[in-house]
Design a protein around this motif. Structure first.
Motif, mmCIF file in Angstrom:
data_model
loop_
_atom_site.group_PDB
_atom_site.id
_atom_site.type_symbol
_atom_site.label_atom_id
_atom_site.label_comp_id
_atom_site.label_asym_id
_atom_site.label_seq_id
_atom_site.Cartn_x
_atom_site.Cartn_y
_atom_site.Cartn_z
ATOM 1 N N ILE A 1 -52.567 5.254 -63.167
ATOM 2 C CA ILE A 1 -51.524 4.574 -63.946
ATOM 3 C C ILE A 1 -50.688 5.603 -64.704
ATOM 4 C CG2 ILE A 1 -51.127 3.065 -65.947
ATOM 5 C CD1 ILE A 1 -53.587 1.415 -64.907
ATOM 6 N N GLY A 2 -51.346 6.597 -65.272
ATOM 7 C CA GLY A 2 -50.613 7.656 -65.973
ATOM 8 C C GLY A 2 -49.650 8.382 -65.058
ATOM 9 N N ALA A 3 -50.111 8.687 -63.851
ATOM 10 C CA ALA A 3 -49.262 9.406 -62.893
ATOM 11 C C ALA A 3 -48.124 8.526 -62.389
ATOM 12 C CB ALA A 3 -50.107 9.900 -61.724
ATOM 13 N N LEU A 4 -48.414 7.272 -62.108
ATOM 14 C CA LEU A 4 -47.408 6.391 -61.512
ATOM 15 C C LEU A 4 -46.397 5.840 -62.517
ATOM 16 C CD1 LEU A 4 -49.716 4.381 -59.079
ATOM 17 C CD2 LEU A 4 -48.020 6.118 -58.467
ATOM 18 N N PHE A 5 -46.846 5.583 -63.745
ATOM 19 C CA PHE A 5 -45.980 4.874 -64.695
ATOM 20 C C PHE A 5 -45.669 5.626 -65.987
ATOM 21 C CE2 PHE A 5 -48.313 1.616 -62.266
ATOM 22 C CZ PHE A 5 -47.229 1.026 -61.611
ATOM 23 N N LEU A 6 -46.425 6.681 -66.284
ATOM 24 C CA LEU A 6 -46.243 7.365 -67.568
ATOM 25 C C LEU A 6 -45.826 8.817 -67.412
ATOM 26 C CD1 LEU A 6 -49.409 5.915 -69.376
ATOM 27 C CD2 LEU A 6 -47.047 5.079 -69.512
ATOM 28 N N ASP A 7 -45.393 9.194 -66.226
ATOM 29 C CA ASP A 7 -44.922 10.556 -65.954
ATOM 30 C C ASP A 7 -45.952 11.627 -66.285
ATOM 31 O OD1 ASP A 7 -42.473 10.194 -64.739
ATOM 32 O OD2 ASP A 7 -41.385 10.108 -66.640
ATOM 33 N N GLU A 8 -47.215 11.331 -66.084
ATOM 34 C CA GLU A 8 -48.254 12.324 -66.311
ATOM 35 C C GLU A 8 -48.571 13.019 -64.991
ATOM 36 O OE1 GLU A 8 -51.464 10.334 -68.309
ATOM 37 O OE2 GLU A 8 -50.340 10.262 -70.184
ATOM 38 N N PRO A 9 -49.023 14.254 -65.048
ATOM 39 C CA PRO A 9 -49.288 14.986 -63.798
ATOM 40 C C PRO A 9 -50.498 14.432 -63.058
ATOM 41 C CG PRO A 9 -50.019 16.261 -65.691
ATOM 42 C CD PRO A 9 -49.295 15.052 -66.244
ATOM 43 N N PHE A 10 -50.466 14.577 -61.742
ATOM 44 C CA PHE A 10 -51.613 14.261 -60.897
ATOM 45 C C PHE A 10 -51.567 15.222 -59.719
ATOM 46 C CE2 PHE A 10 -54.258 12.118 -57.828
ATOM 47 C CZ PHE A 10 -55.287 11.642 -58.607
ATOM 48 N N THR A 11 -52.484 16.157 -59.723
ATOM 49 C CA THR A 11 -52.485 17.206 -58.712
ATOM 50 C C THR A 11 -53.575 16.937 -57.671
ATOM 51 O OG1 THR A 11 -54.079 18.572 -59.909
ATOM 52 C CG2 THR A 11 -51.738 18.867 -60.472
ATOM 53 N N PRO A 12 -53.502 17.627 -56.546
ATOM 54 C CA PRO A 12 -54.584 17.489 -55.559
ATOM 55 C C PRO A 12 -55.963 17.834 -56.130
ATOM 56 C CG PRO A 12 -52.692 18.540 -54.552
ATOM 57 C CD PRO A 12 -52.393 18.435 -56.026
ATOM 58 N N VAL A 13 -56.015 18.804 -57.014
ATOM 59 C CA VAL A 13 -57.299 19.153 -57.633
ATOM 60 C C VAL A 13 -57.814 17.985 -58.483
ATOM 61 C CG1 VAL A 13 -58.437 20.717 -59.273
ATOM 62 C CG2 VAL A 13 -56.817 21.620 -57.593
ATOM 63 N N MET A 14 -56.915 17.318 -59.184
ATOM 64 C CA MET A 14 -57.314 16.144 -59.964
ATOM 65 C C MET A 14 -57.806 15.033 -59.041
ATOM 66 S SD MET A 14 -54.181 16.211 -62.701
ATOM 67 C CE MET A 14 -54.678 14.814 -63.689
ATOM 68 N N GLY A 15 -57.134 14.862 -57.910
ATOM 69 C CA GLY A 15 -57.562 13.876 -56.930
ATOM 70 C C GLY A 15 -58.958 14.178 -56.403
ATOM 71 N N LEU A 16 -59.233 15.441 -56.148
ATOM 72 C CA LEU A 16 -60.554 15.851 -55.701
ATOM 73 C C LEU A 16 -61.595 15.558 -56.779
ATOM 74 C CD1 LEU A 16 -62.395 17.251 -53.628
ATOM 75 C CD2 LEU A 16 -61.746 19.436 -54.670
ATOM 76 N N GLY A 17 -61.245 15.826 -58.018
ATOM 77 C CA GLY A 17 -62.157 15.532 -59.121
ATOM 78 C C GLY A 17 -62.486 14.048 -59.201
ATOM 79 N N LEU A 18 -61.474 13.206 -59.055
ATOM 80 C CA LEU A 18 -61.722 11.765 -59.078
ATOM 81 C C LEU A 18 -62.593 11.340 -57.902
ATOM 82 C CD1 LEU A 18 -58.340 10.194 -60.214
ATOM 83 C CD2 LEU A 18 -60.481 10.370 -61.483
ATOM 84 N N ALA A 19 -62.344 11.915 -56.736
ATOM 85 C CA ALA A 19 -63.170 11.602 -55.563
ATOM 86 C C ALA A 19 -64.626 12.000 -55.815
ATOM 87 C CB ALA A 19 -62.621 12.303 -54.325
ATOM 88 N N MET A 20 -64.831 13.112 -56.487
ATOM 89 C CA MET A 20 -66.192 13.559 -56.787
ATOM 90 C C MET A 20 -66.874 12.621 -57.788
ATOM 91 S SD MET A 20 -65.545 17.669 -56.865
ATOM 92 C CE MET A 20 -67.247 18.127 -57.170
ATOM 93 N N VAL A 21 -66.125 12.154 -58.773
ATOM 94 C CA VAL A 21 -66.684 11.206 -59.743
ATOM 95 C C VAL A 21 -67.103 9.926 -59.025
ATOM 96 C CG1 VAL A 21 -66.108 9.717 -61.704
ATOM 97 C CG2 VAL A 21 -65.471 12.128 -61.750
#
Length: 108
Positions: A75-95
């Motif tokens: 939601i932050g990335a899509l609607f609040l102009d917050e960053p979302f990087t591939p590394v962050m995506g990997l972190g979420l996948a790991m969680v």
């Protein structure tokens, strides 16, 4: 109430409250500030009812937290102009993977 419905209510309440916490700008905006209070109240009430039904606390908290973290980040990335990087995506996948392993470990 079905445990998964209670868990979903807890997640939606927590995500709404956390996003509204950002939107409240330090509790200086009334509507988002009210959503923070109500959202966290709903989240913790649903989580408490879930645990009272005997749902394992470790699994409940892991699922609640992981889905909440993923939803807020997206939601932050899509609607609040917050960053979302591939590394962050990997972190979420790991969680999420960790939560799945917790659930699998509970059944074996």
């Amino acid at each position: 109430m079905h445990p998964l419905i209670l868990l979903a209510i807890a997640i939606v309440g927590e995500v709404a409250a956390t996003v509204s916490l950002k939107l409240s700008e330090g509790f200086s905006k009334l509507v988002p500030s009210v959503v923070v209070i109500v959202g966290y109240g709903v989240a913790f009430t649903a989580l408490a009812k879930l645990l009272k039904q005997g749902f394992p606390v470790g699994v409940a908290y892991a699922v609640w937290a992981a889905i909440g973290v993923a939803a807020v980040a997206l939601i932050g990335a899509l609607f609040l102009d917050e960053p979302f990087t591939p590394v962050m995506g990997l972190g979420l996948a790991m969680v999420i993977g960790g939560v799945l392993l917790l659930e699998l470990g509970r059944t074996h």
